[in-house]
Design an enzyme around this catalytic site. Structure first.
Site, PDB file in Angstrom:
ATOM      1  N   ASP A  45      25.813 -13.388 105.685  1.00 54.29           N
ATOM      2  CA  ASP A  45      25.780 -13.430 104.547  1.00 54.29           C
ATOM      3  C   ASP A  45      27.311 -13.588 103.462  1.00 54.29           C
ATOM      4  OD1 ASP A  45      23.592 -11.607 105.834  1.00 54.29           O
ATOM      5  OD2 ASP A  45      25.381 -10.331 106.456  1.00 54.29           O
ATOM      6  N   ASN A 117      27.234  -6.759  96.042  1.00 50.35           N
ATOM      7  CA  ASN A 117      26.954  -5.956  97.431  1.00 50.35           C
ATOM      8  C   ASN A 117      27.865  -4.758  96.430  1.00 50.35           C
ATOM      9  OD1 ASN A 117      25.687  -6.385  99.056  1.00 50.35           O
ATOM     10  ND2 ASN A 117      27.293  -7.268 100.786  1.00 50.35           N
ATOM     11  N   ALA A 155      21.110  -3.232  97.868  1.00 46.90           N
ATOM     12  CA  ALA A 155      21.400  -4.278  98.829  1.00 46.90           C
ATOM     13  C   ALA A 155      23.103  -4.458  99.802  1.00 46.90           C
ATOM     14  CB  ALA A 155      21.737  -5.259  98.176  1.00 46.90           C
ATOM     15  N   LEU A 162      28.460   1.672 104.996  1.00 49.80           N
ATOM     16  CA  LEU A 162      28.347   2.274 105.209  1.00 49.80           C
ATOM     17  C   LEU A 162      28.908   2.242 107.171  1.00 49.80           C
ATOM     18  CD1 LEU A 162      25.676   2.817 107.308  1.00 49.80           C
ATOM     19  CD2 LEU A 162      24.869   0.731 107.971  1.00 49.80           C
TER      20      LEU A 162
END
Length: 258
Positions: A45, A117, A155, A162
């Site tokens: 990622d 992000n 995204a 989170l």
């Protein structure tokens, strides 16, 4: 003729990604990324984010199809050597709009950087950070005592956001997550969900005694006084996913993982 006739291959410097790139070396007549219709990114990622950031500097950003040779690979497709052309033709496209982050340092210098992000501010020392939070030019929190605070796109909502107990945002929701990091005061504030047209401003209170850094994806600026955040709709990016592993499905299912 394929819509992705000119394909570029880029790979993370890690051993697995380099080995995969060597396997694909003879699979196509690869072109330079600057001349490509699509970019194939091999890695994790983090490497995909790096690749997307290079797209932001282009006049005509092209889609990126990532294959996971990293650890989590949330934004990646499964690594497979064969059938790449067919996968590209069947791939589902997702638009990703980055944030435009304007950082003012305590020295008065102004820095602008994109965040795909999230953008966060974090205390630099043992001293708790104290931050004034504004939304659309209105003070909504006069003083947030915390380790930091972040704003995440859909995204990026399954990443740092989170882990800081922020909400997962579906793609296409036109929302941003505003999430505190280890908040001390006010104790009961756990964040907010904002429309993505909102303008966010963080002003660091007592920045000399309580220094704070700002991080936009992988780019850090230290000793900041103020951070202004807005969507950068002029630089939309495209990610490609196998239909059976589409990003919107992954984000939805992430809410049911214990």
């Amino acid at each position: 003729m394929s819509q992705f006739e000119r394909r570029a291959l880029v790979a993370s410097p890690t051993a697995p990604a380099q080995a995969a790139a060597a396997e694909l070396a003879d699979a196509a007549d690869w072109v330079d990324p600057a001349d490509a219709d699509v970019v194939i990114a091999l890695g994790g990622d983090g490497f995909l984010l790096q690749t997307l950031h290079t797209m932001l500097d282009r006049r005509r950003p092209v889609p990126v199809f990532g294959m996971n040779l990293g650890t989590v690979g949330f934004l990646m497709n499964e690594w497979r050597r064969h059938g790449l052309v067919d996968r590209l033709e069947r791939a589902k496209a997702f638009k990703v709009t980055p944030l435009l982050v304007t950082v003012t340092g305590i020295d008065g210098r102004i820095h602008q950087m994109p965040a795909i992000n999230e953008v966060s501010v974090l205390r630099e020392t043992r001293q708790t950070a104290k931050i004034e939070v504004m939304v659309n030019d209105r003070v909504v929190l006069p003083e947030l005592a915390c380790d930091g605070i972040l704003a995440a796109t859909p995204a990026g909502s399954t990443a740092y956001n989170l882990s800081a107990h922020g909400p997962i945002l579906p793609l296409g929701s036109n929302l941003l997550a505003l999430t505190p990091i280890s908040p001390f005061r006010p104790r009961r504030w756990r964040g907010a969900i904002l429309p993505d047209k909102a303008r966010i401003q963080w002003r660091v209170l007592d920045p000399d005694k309580r220094p704070v850094s700002a991080v936009a994806d992988q780019h850090e600026i230290r000793d900041v006084a103020q951070v202004d955040i807005a969507m950068d709709r002029a630089r939309e990016l495209t990610l490609l996913f196998d239909p059976e592993h589409a990003l919107d499905d992954r984000i939805t299912m992430e809410q049911f993982i214990s």
